[in-house]
Every structure is written in structure tokens, then in C-alpha cells.
Design a protein around this motif. Structure first.
Motif, PDB file in Angstrom:
ATOM      1  N   ARG A 292       0.840  -1.195   0.000  1.00  0.00           N
ATOM      2  CA  ARG A 292       0.000   0.000   0.000  1.00  0.00           C
ATOM      3  C   ARG A 292       0.876   1.247   0.000  1.00  0.00           C
ATOM      4  NH1 ARG A 292      -5.471   0.725   2.096  1.00  0.00           N
ATOM      5  NH2 ARG A 292      -4.592   2.665   2.918  1.00  0.00           N
ATOM      6  N   HIS A 293       0.313   2.334  -0.499  1.00  0.00           N
ATOM      7  CA  HIS A 293       1.096   3.569  -0.598  1.00  0.00           C
ATOM      8  C   HIS A 293       1.543   4.078   0.773  1.00  0.00           C
ATOM      9  CE1 HIS A 293      -1.699   6.725   0.951  1.00  0.00           C
ATOM     10  NE2 HIS A 293      -2.589   5.780   0.718  1.00  0.00           N
ATOM     11  N   ASP A 294       0.773   3.760   1.823  1.00  0.00           N
ATOM     12  CA  ASP A 294       1.108   4.263   3.153  1.00  0.00           C
ATOM     13  C   ASP A 294       1.928   3.272   3.975  1.00  0.00           C
ATOM     14  OD1 ASP A 294      -0.942   2.457   3.412  1.00  0.00           O
ATOM     15  OD2 ASP A 294      -2.310   3.798   4.480  1.00  0.00           O
ATOM     16  N   HIS A 295       2.370   2.178   3.357  1.00  0.00           N
ATOM     17  CA  HIS A 295       3.266   1.265   4.062  1.00  0.00           C
ATOM     18  C   HIS A 295       4.613   1.956   4.260  1.00  0.00           C
ATOM     19  CE1 HIS A 295       5.862  -2.155   4.904  1.00  0.00           C
ATOM     20  NE2 HIS A 295       4.775  -2.889   5.124  1.00  0.00           N
ATOM     21  N   PRO A 296       5.199   1.874   5.450  1.00  0.00           N
ATOM     22  CA  PRO A 296       6.455   2.605   5.704  1.00  0.00           C
ATOM     23  C   PRO A 296       7.568   2.285   4.718  1.00  0.00           C
ATOM     24  CG  PRO A 296       5.557   1.732   7.749  1.00  0.00           C
ATOM     25  CD  PRO A 296       4.724   1.154   6.645  1.00  0.00           C
ATOM     26  N   ALA A 297       7.612   1.060   4.177  1.00  0.00           N
ATOM     27  CA  ALA A 297       8.710   0.667   3.287  1.00  0.00           C
ATOM     28  C   ALA A 297       8.439   0.992   1.830  1.00  0.00           C
ATOM     29  CB  ALA A 297       8.990  -0.824   3.430  1.00  0.00           C
ATOM     30  N   ASP A 298       7.226   1.399   1.488  1.00  0.00           N
ATOM     31  CA  ASP A 298       6.907   1.695   0.090  1.00  0.00           C
ATOM     32  C   ASP A 298       7.469   3.052  -0.292  1.00  0.00           C
ATOM     33  OD1 ASP A 298       5.324   1.200  -2.447  1.00  0.00           O
ATOM     34  OD2 ASP A 298       4.495   3.126  -1.799  1.00  0.00           O
ATOM     35  N   VAL A 299       8.324   3.088  -1.323  1.00  0.00           N
ATOM     36  CA  VAL A 299       8.926   4.346  -1.760  1.00  0.00           C
ATOM     37  C   VAL A 299       8.459   4.740  -3.154  1.00  0.00           C
ATOM     38  CG1 VAL A 299      10.932   4.149  -0.257  1.00  0.00           C
ATOM     39  CG2 VAL A 299      11.012   3.147  -2.556  1.00  0.00           C
ATOM     40  N   GLY A 300       7.442   4.036  -3.691  1.00  0.00           N
ATOM     41  CA  GLY A 300       6.808   4.441  -4.942  1.00  0.00           C
ATOM     42  C   GLY A 300       7.449   3.840  -6.172  1.00  0.00           C
ATOM     43  N   GLY A 301       7.011   4.376  -7.310  1.00  0.00           N
ATOM     44  CA  GLY A 301       7.486   3.886  -8.595  1.00  0.00           C
ATOM     45  C   GLY A 301       8.958   4.156  -8.810  1.00  0.00           C
ATOM     46  N   ILE A 302       9.572   3.337  -9.682  1.00  0.00           N
ATOM     47  CA  ILE A 302      11.005   3.451  -9.945  1.00  0.00           C
ATOM     48  C   ILE A 302      11.247   3.657 -11.429  1.00  0.00           C
ATOM     49  CG2 ILE A 302      11.385   0.960 -10.276  1.00  0.00           C
ATOM     50  CD1 ILE A 302      14.062   1.336  -8.758  1.00  0.00           C
ATOM     51  N   GLY A 303      12.354   4.322 -11.750  1.00  0.00           N
ATOM     52  CA  GLY A 303      12.769   4.465 -13.139  1.00  0.00           C
ATOM     53  C   GLY A 303      12.379   5.789 -13.738  1.00  0.00           C
ATOM     54  N   HIS A 304      12.218   5.811 -15.037  1.00  0.00           N
ATOM     55  CA  HIS A 304      11.941   7.055 -15.764  1.00  0.00           C
ATOM     56  C   HIS A 304      10.673   7.733 -15.270  1.00  0.00           C
ATOM     57  CE1 HIS A 304      11.812   9.954 -18.976  1.00  0.00           C
ATOM     58  NE2 HIS A 304      10.655   9.484 -19.416  1.00  0.00           N
ATOM     59  N   THR A 305       9.667   6.954 -14.902  1.00  0.00           N
ATOM     60  CA  THR A 305       8.417   7.520 -14.403  1.00  0.00           C
ATOM     61  C   THR A 305       8.297   7.369 -12.893  1.00  0.00           C
ATOM     62  OG1 THR A 305       7.319   5.427 -14.943  1.00  0.00           O
ATOM     63  CG2 THR A 305       7.160   7.185 -16.562  1.00  0.00           C
ATOM     64  N   GLY A 306       9.416   7.156 -12.226  1.00  0.00           N
ATOM     65  CA  GLY A 306       9.397   6.890 -10.799  1.00  0.00           C
ATOM     66  C   GLY A 306       9.450   8.133  -9.942  1.00  0.00           C
ATOM     67  N   THR A 307       9.467   7.915  -8.638  1.00  0.00           N
ATOM     68  CA  THR A 307       9.548   9.002  -7.669  1.00  0.00           C
ATOM     69  C   THR A 307      11.004   9.383  -7.425  1.00  0.00           C
ATOM     70  OG1 THR A 307       9.731   7.567  -5.722  1.00  0.00           O
ATOM     71  CG2 THR A 307       7.504   8.039  -6.530  1.00  0.00           C
ATOM     72  N   ALA A 308      11.195  10.598  -6.911  1.00  0.00           N
ATOM     73  CA  ALA A 308      12.554  11.019  -6.558  1.00  0.00           C
ATOM     74  C   ALA A 308      13.108  10.131  -5.449  1.00  0.00           C
ATOM     75  CB  ALA A 308      12.547  12.481  -6.121  1.00  0.00           C
ATOM     76  N   THR A 309      12.246   9.712  -4.541  1.00  0.00           N
ATOM     77  CA  THR A 309      12.684   8.866  -3.436  1.00  0.00           C
ATOM     78  C   THR A 309      13.263   7.550  -3.946  1.00  0.00           C
ATOM     79  OG1 THR A 309      10.890   9.797  -2.116  1.00  0.00           O
ATOM     80  CG2 THR A 309      11.973   7.814  -1.270  1.00  0.00           C
ATOM     81  N   ALA A 310      12.489   6.853  -4.768  1.00  0.00           N
ATOM     82  CA  ALA A 310      12.937   5.554  -5.266  1.00  0.00           C
ATOM     83  C   ALA A 310      14.168   5.690  -6.141  1.00  0.00           C
ATOM     84  CB  ALA A 310      11.808   4.883  -6.046  1.00  0.00           C
TER      85      ALA A 310
END
Length: 651
Positions: A292-310
Motif C-alpha cells: 500500500r502507498h502508506d506502508h512505511p517501506a513503500d517508496v513508490g514507482g522506480i525508473g523514468h516515471t518513478g519518484t525522486a525517493t525511489a
């Protein structure tokens, strides 16, 4: 005394047979195939989509009439679904298979000629995304009573080639049934591939139209119920121990969750693994929702369309743990994302082909079985990431969520919404029940970066083939898998104007079946994604706008007077038009509560740099002209050369 004569062999009664046409036998066989995994049993082929022509109407068509109205009760009936476009029927079947966890699928029957070749795009999509669909295209006569017959492709050097051979490279299994009895081994092989989690994809059985109608005495045993066990292979002990050593030595590990997590139903197992290790989890398009998006370990999408975090975590990672991903160029930023000189890869995947990509340490296993084994093996060895690393990524995640909030904000309720504001209004409305479907354009990028996924199957973005026109038929397939005509879960098909014009035909099917489809059309008068890409690579947005020609012959005139809302209404949808943010908020809420197929239509505003989505956080390789006379292309090439210099081979 003469020796005793040997006893005569005991005679057995002949095995019972049933006289049916090849088509009738195939449909009867399909209705008795089941998958079983974790004690759950369901039909493998639960329905058949079809458009009839002279190549299948007298064979499969007639067989479906008997299978749908026969006297054998409901258990072995074969439901029929009427499509309007052959490609769209495959998309609907793929949507159904994905929502069903690859444990149940649909068949698709077409005529010969264009009906068969229209399957190719859908077949490629299914195979690339590792999703099962059974294709039953009609084929030209096996007996060749006349050459050529209508729609036959004549190949001078190969008399046995037909247009159906176009399906070979996009199918995981292909066979042509030139004799009735050949159906028996072919049908069994087809089921094996469909039910195999490592091999599944599009399976094609080409059916010559004369063979479809030919009768044969089939062994009754062919029609017995058959269960296909969907296995969960456990990891090899040596590979497991190697993987454990790699994880224990990592200081900045990062998990990349792909579609295999969902196909394996491994979401809870992944959550347990991250709870024990605190390793952060980034996701591909297919894997988004693994946490889930609110899981502490989830950092979102990765790659060209990913988040800055991931993406920042990926640049510094010393161990990248892929779980059920293909590591496509969008995920790796075309080989530029994982830039730590010491980075290594560990890949848990059910196929060895994928598990060895990027010179990874392979862990060939089912995602859930592999994660369970890793969790157990690490449990007694006290592994957990450094608390400072955990603090780093959770803090970065909080900062990214503030950027999402800014993109979703709607300060002026009377203004025309931007695309990201449309997503923000949906974000306010939906619960974990809702399912969002998308495939192409600028929406996948915004969704991957910004969408807050609330359940394991809420996020349904097809980005393996990124096929425009997938969304509407796929939504129908998802609705059929998630409750059908019973209003159990809201299913949204998000499409831009370009995608809508590609394939609106299955709106008619949704109306016919009275499925509560929620179609959201975003009108921006052109290709937003490719328009932006065109500008970035020096092509100056050429040919990407839906506008009248200007005085110089270009396409910078007024927008075309195309009314997509009126078109949707003409196909039977109830249409709600929204001109402002407030209008859209009300329309979305009304559509969500609707019991029949409903469309929300909104024209979107081009965002500025403040209200728009965050820019790409990683590169994507689209080669730029090496020589050009126009300044835009020259400048773009300079930027391209700078970016491509950062690419590396992971060996």
C-alpha cells in the motif's frame, strides 16, 4: 503329451467415444479444464469472446450455440461474449486474466483473414505481460478444395503458410489443427502452457474452417474434468544461501517489486519480509500496489516515471533485489539508474530467463515461495538495515508526498482542471475497492509517480506493451472478473483523446452487458506524452496535435471540432460533462455511484511548472538525430550525448 496352448488375450470392451465436430469437441474440452493453486479451484477457460465470419461461424460458432444451450447443466456450459473488434476482445480477455490472478482466462475466436491478423497486437500484449489468453482464429482449408479461397495469403515458396503464421512470434505456443485427431495433443499442450506460471502468455490454436466442421469419434476420456496444478517452485538451496549472503552483506539494499509479486499473490509475504528487514520497496508499473502507498517501506514507482525517493535510493543502492520484474528500460532508466560502482543484483523470478538479467544472482522460484524462504533463512541471522538508512528513506518519502499534494491541489474550483488535478480529485474519492485502468500516453507517468495505491489490485496499468486502446476493453474484462453485472467494485478506465480514438468499440459491449463501467475521458487535443517527448528530442511537437492546418501547412490551427462526449453518448453511454474542478468533483462522485455504464468527459488545462507533475526523475533513451540543421535537434543531440555517456553494462 502336447504342450498347453497359451491363453488367449482377454478382450476388453471398446472405449466409449462421442461423435462430435472438431469445434464441438474443443469447446466441450475447454469447458472441463480447471486450475488449482493453494487449494482453490476454478475454470481455466471461463468464457469465449467471438466475432463470427465465414471462417468460424459454422464451426466454433455452431459449437458455442450447443455449449451455451445444451442439456448438460450449467457446470460445463461455455458462456459467449460478443465483441466488436478482434484486438479489443484480446484486451478484454487479458484484463480478465490479470484480475483473476492468471488462474482463469478467456478464449477468443475469430474468422480467417483480417479477423485473425487483428489478434496480433493483443497477442503481443498478452505475451509480453505474461498473461494467459487462448486464441482460436479460423484458418484456410486444410483440404485445399480450391486455391486460393477468400482471404487466403498465397506464398509461392510455402504452400502451408497462412496469415495466422503472423501469430507465431507473439504466441507462447502455436499449433495448427489440420486433422481432427490432432486436436487431442494440441489442446492438452495449450492448457499446459496457459496454466504454467513460467511459460504463460498468448496460446494460439489455428483452426482450418473445414476441420472445424469435420466429425470424429472422440474418446470419452478426452472430456473428463482435468485439473492443472499451478505450481509454486521453491528456490534451490545453493541459490538461496547465496542470496542470503548477498543480502546480509548489503548496506543499502533496495527491492524492485514487479508484476510477479501480484501474479504470485505474494503481497502479504513481501510485507512480512520488509517488516523483518526494513528494506525499502520500489515498484515497476506492473508491481505498483505490491505494498500500500502508506506502508512505511513503500517508496513508490522506480525508473523514468518513478519518484525522486525511489530513484535516489536506486542510484546509491549496493544490492538491487528484483522480485518478479523484467527490468525493462523504463525501470533501469535505459541502463543509467543503478550507478553505484559496487552495485550488484539479486533476482527472484519464476523464470530463469528473467532471473539472470543484469548479471544478477539468480533465485529461480515462485515469488511467494522465494520470499518465504528468504524470510525464514534470514530470521535467525539478525539481519536488518541500518536505522539511519530507514530514517533516510522514510524522510524522503514524506518530502515526496508533499510534492504529490502540490500536484493534486485545486486552488480555484471554477478553473478547468489539469490532468494531475483530475487524478487528485479521483484520489479524494476512491477507496480500496476501486480499480484504475490505463495503458498509454502521459497518464502512466503521472500515475506511476503520483497515485496512492490502496489495495493490491487497484492499480492496473499495462506498460509492458503500452498499447493505446487497451483501457476500455480491459475494464470490461476486469468487471467480469470482479463481479460482472453485480455492482461489487467500481472500475475506472482512464483514457486520453488519442487513446479513445484508437479503440472505443467495446463501449457497445459494456452497454450490451449493462456493466457499470466508469469511463473517464481527458481531452487535451493531441498526444501529450509524445508531444513532450517530441519537443525533448528536437522534433518540435510535429504531428502530435489534433488541430486544423495552419497557413504554412502545419497543425497549429484551432482544435478540431471533434466531440468525443457526443460520440460516447451515441454508443450508448450516459455522459457527464465537466467544465470546472467543481463540476468534475460532482461528476466523478455521480459516476462512481452509477449502476450502469457511465462516462465523465473533461477538457484539461495545460499545467504550468508549479501545478504540473514533477518532471522525470531519471532518463529514458530515445535516440536523437546525430546530424540536423534545425537548432532544436542540434541542442537535443548535445543533451542526448551527455546522458548516454552515463550508461553502463552490469556484468
Amino acid at each position: 503329451m502336447s504342450p498347453k496352448s497359451p491363453a488367449s488375450p482377454k478382450k476388453h470392451p471398446p472405449a466409449p467415444t462421442r461423435r462430435l465436430t472438431t469445434a464441438q469437441a474443443l469447446v466441450a474440452f475447454l469447458a472441463r479444464q480447471y486450475t488449482e493453486r493453494d487449494g482453490r479451484r476454478q475454470r481455466l477457460i471461463s468464457a469465449t469472446w467471438g466475432i463470427f465470419g465465414h471462417g468460424n461461424v459454422a464451426g466454433i460458432g455452431q459449437a458455442l450455440v450447443e455449449a451455451g444451450h445444451g442439456g448438460n447443466g450449467t457446470a460445463h456450459r461455455m458462456p459467449y461474449l460478443q465483441g466488436r473488434n478482434e484486438q479489443a476482445m484480446v484486451h478484454a480477455a487479458v484484463g480478465y486474466a490479470r484480475q483473476s490472478g492468471r488462474l482463469s482466462a478467456h478464449a477468443v475466436t475469430t474468422s480467417i483473414g483480417p479477423g485473425a491478423t487483428n489478434l496480433v497486437t493483443g497477442a503481443a500484449l498478452a505475451t509480453i505481460n505474461r498473461l494467459p489468453v487462448l486464441l482460436l482464429p479460423g484458418d484456410t482449408f486444410a483440404t485445399r478444395p480450391a486455391d486460393p479461397v477468400l482471404q487466403q495469403l498465397e506464398v509461392p515458396y510455402a504452400g502451408d503458410v497462412s496469415v495466422n503464421d503472423c501469430l507465431r512470434p507473439v504466441s507462447r505456443h502455436f499449433d495448427r489443427i489440420t486433422r481432427p485427431e490432432a486436436l487431442i495433443p494440441a489442446a492438452l499442450q495449450a492448457m499446459r502452457v496457459l496454466a504454467d506460471p513460467a511459460e504463460t502468455g498468448a496460446v494460439t490454436l489455428a483452426l482450418p474452417q473445414d476441420v472445424q466442421a469435420e466429425a470424429y469419434d472422440w474418446p470419452e476420456e478426452f472430456f473428463a474434468e482435468r485439473d492443472w496444478h499451478v505450481r509454486r517452485p521453491a528456490p534451490d538451496t545453493h541459490e538461496l544461501e547465496t542470496a542470503v549472503r548477498a543480502i546480509r552483506s548489503a548496506r543499502r539494499p533496495l527491492i524492485v517489486a514487479g508484476g510477479g509479486v501480484r501474479h504470485s499473490a505474494a503481497e502479504e509475504t513481501l510485507a512480512a519480509f520488509t517488516a523483518a528487514t526494513r528494506i525499502p520497496v520500489a515498484s515497476t508499473q506492473a508491481g505498483k500496489g505490491a505494498l500500500r502507498h502508506d506502508h512505511p517501506a513503500d517508496v513508490g514507482g522506480i525508473g523514468h516515471t518513478g519518484t525522486a525517493t525511489a530513484d535516489e535510493l536506486a542510484r546509491a543502492a549496493d544490492l538491487v533485489i528484483g522480485i518478479g520484474t523484467r527490468f525493462s528500460d523504463f525501470t533501469t532508466a535505459s541502463g543509467t539508474l543503478f550507478s553505484n560502482p559496487a552495485v550488484r543484483f539479486l533476482h527472484l523470478n519464476i523464470t530463469a530467463f528473467d532471473a539472470h538479467k543484469l548479471a544478477a544472482l539468480p533465485l529461480v522460484a515462485d515469488a511467494r515461495a522465494g520470499l518465504e524462504a528468504l524470510t525464514t533463512a534470514l530470521a535467525g541471522r539478525g539481519y536488518r538495515v541500518d536505522p539511519a538508512y530507514e530514517t533516510e528513506y522514510t524522510g524522503a518519502k514524506e518530502a515526496w508526498e508533499e510534492r504529490v499534494d502540490a500536484s493534486f491541489a485545486t486552488p480555484d474550483p471554477t478553473a478547468r482542471p489539469t490532468q494531475t488535478q483530475v487524478l487528485g480529485l479521483l484520489d479524494d474519492l476512491v477507496t480500496e475497492e476501486d480499480i484504475l485502468i490505463n495503458a498509454a500516453g502521459s497518464l502512466p507517468g503521472d500515475l506511476h509517480k503520483l497515485w496512492r495505491t490502496r489495495s493490491r489490485d487497484q492499480y492496473h496499468v499495462e506498460y509492458g506493451y503500452s498499447c493505446m486502446g487497451y483501457e476500455i476493453p480491459a475494464a470490461i474484462g476486469v468487471l467480469l472478473a470482479a463481479g460482472g453485472r453485480r455492482r461489487t467494485r467500481p472500475v475506472w478506465a482512464l483514457v486520453g483523446d488519442g487513446t479513445y480514438l484508437m479503440n472505443p468499440t467495446e463501449i457497445v459491449t459494456a452497454v450490451q452487458e449493462n456493466l457499470p463501467l466508469k469511463l473517464l475521458i481527458l481531452q487535451n487535443h493531441g498526444y501529450a506524452s509524445i508531444g513532450g517527448l517530441s519537443e525533448a528530442v528536437g522534433a518540435e511537437r510535429f504531428g502530435t496535435a489534433y488541430r486544423h492546418r495552419d497557413a504554412d501547412g502545419g497543425f497549429t490551427g484551432p482544435p478540431l471540432p471533434v466531440d468525443l462526449a457526443a460520440n460516447a453518448a451515441s454508443l450508448g453511454l450516459r455522459v457527464l460533462r465537466a467544465a470546472t474542478v467543481d463540476d468534475l468533483r460532482k461528476a466523478l462522485s455521480e459516476a462512481r455511484d452509477a449502476e450502469g455504464p457511465t462516462c465523465v468527459y473533461v477538457e484539461t488545462e495545460t499545467p504550468d511548472t508549479v501545478s504540473g507533475p514533477p518532471p522525470a526523475q531519471a532518463w529514458w533513451d530515445v535516440p536523437v538525430a546525430e546530424t540536423a540543421s534545425r537548432p532544436a535537434a542540434v541542442k537535443a543531440r548535445e543533451e542526448y550525448d551527455r546522458r548516454v555517456a552515463a550508461r553502463r553494462r552490469h556484468l
